[in-house]
Design an enzyme around this catalytic site. Structure first.
Site, short mmCIF file in Angstrom:
data_model
loop_
_atom_site.label_atom_id
_atom_site.label_comp_id
_atom_site.label_asym_id
_atom_site.label_seq_id
_atom_site.Cartn_x
_atom_site.Cartn_y
_atom_site.Cartn_z
CB SER A 172 49.14 35.32 44.08
OG SER A 172 48.25 34.32 44.50
CG LEU A 173 49.50 30.01 43.16
CD1 LEU A 173 48.80 28.67 43.35
CD2 LEU A 173 50.99 29.85 43.44
N GLY A 174 49.20 32.42 39.14
CA GLY A 174 49.34 32.54 37.70
C GLY A 174 50.50 33.46 37.32
CE LYS A 215 46.48 23.49 48.64
NZ LYS A 215 46.68 24.27 47.42
CD GLU A 249 39.11 29.05 45.17
OE1 GLU A 249 39.37 28.76 43.99
OE2 GLU A 249 39.98 29.07 46.07
#
Length: 305
Positions: free
Chosen positions: A12-14, A184, A264
């Protein structure tokens, strides 16, 4: 001529970054996992970005790691557990002074990539932008956020921040990027695992306030111990604010587990618990949380590393 942006990782971010850079008329190439994925991408004729209900397709060039051509600037947008191997496959194409922007969750993978490429400049990034893939090659911009970038070894900002400005990617150069990444990490450790264990949206963690508060206290102790007092400041207040602000959302870890994908955990809870062990700091609730999550993942047949 602007330096080409090579984007590694079609999540999604890429794809969000690639589409916005292309929209601004900047040269972008999307590096895909293998020739099968490249063929699939080529039939789609580009990346589709959906923003405020409107869809536009951008003809970003696709390639694989064994395509010809040098790489001067690489946005690494794959998962933390894939970053090292994915970058290693491109090492033969990277110029000696290449710049890498590392957009991974948690901590640990960034240092590992930087260690394997001592000649390159590795810039760490932390993003609060929201996006999800509606389907292959189609990304929905779900939430306007911010991206902080920084380089603890070389605090001078790079000239290509102008490209981000042109592409409408809200950003800030941070001289304390490690503080941002630790903060974060703590937020993710306090929220994401509990959403998996309780099978709930972020907002439903308001029913587990005592547990959240206990975790925040332990995480604040860890941050202090690791030399990150600024990251520990008012941690519980910010965790509660994030829970409320993202009440309707499912955490990324929840989505990974729901989709039977690897999480992760090693770069979030695992990294936090290892740091506590190095400092001989007892954090019983955090360690118990990790054990519960590992059991849950194992029960679902998912990797727990």
């Amino acid at each position: 001529m602007s330096t080409t942006w090579h984007v590694l990782g079609a999540g999604s971010l890429g794809t969000l970054w690639a589409a916005r850079l292309a929209r601004a008329g900047l040269p972008v190439r999307l590096i895909l996992r293998d020739h099968g994925r490249l063929a699939s991408y080529q039939t789609a004729n580009g990346l589709t970005l959906v923003e405020q209900g409107l869809a536009h397709t951008y003809p970003v060039v696709g390639e694989t790691s064994d395509s010809p051509g040098q790489i001067h600037r690489l946005l690494v947008a794959c998962k933390a557990y894939d970053a090292q191997e994915a970058v290693a496959q491109l090492e033969h194409r990277l110029v000696p002074d290449a710049e890498l922007i590392l957009l991974q969750n948690g901590l640990g993978s960034q240092d590992a990539v930087a260690a394997q490429l001592p000649q390159a400049r590795c810039i760490f990034a932390s993003s609060t932008e929201g996006a999800f893939r509606e389907s292959d090659w189609r990304v929905v911009f779900a939430g306007h956020g911010y991206t902080w970038l920084g380089d603890a070894r070389h605090p001078t900002p790079p000239l290509w921040l102008d490209d981000l400005q042109a592409a409408g990617i809200p950003h800030e150069w941070s001289t304390d990027i490690l503080t941002r990444l630790w903060r974060k990490l703590a937020l993710n450790c306090a929220i994401n695992p509990l959403t998996v264990l309780y099978q709930c949206r972020n907002g439903e963690l308001q029913d587990h306030q005592c547990e959240v508060a206990t975790l925040c206290a332990e995480l604040a102790d860890l941050l202090e111990c690791c030399g990150q007092p600024a990251a520990a400041e008012d941690l519980q207040s910010e965790v509660e604010r994030v829970i409320q602000a993202t009440a309707a959302n499912y955490s990324s870890m929840y989505q990974d587990v729901a989709g039977a994908r690897r999480t992760e955990i090693s770069y979030l809870l695992g990294y936090a618990c290892q740091a506590a062990a190095r400092h001989q700091l007892s954090l019983p609730h955090l360690q118990q949380l990790q054990a519960r999550l590992v059991r849950q993942l194992s029960a679902r047949g998912l990797p727990s590393d």
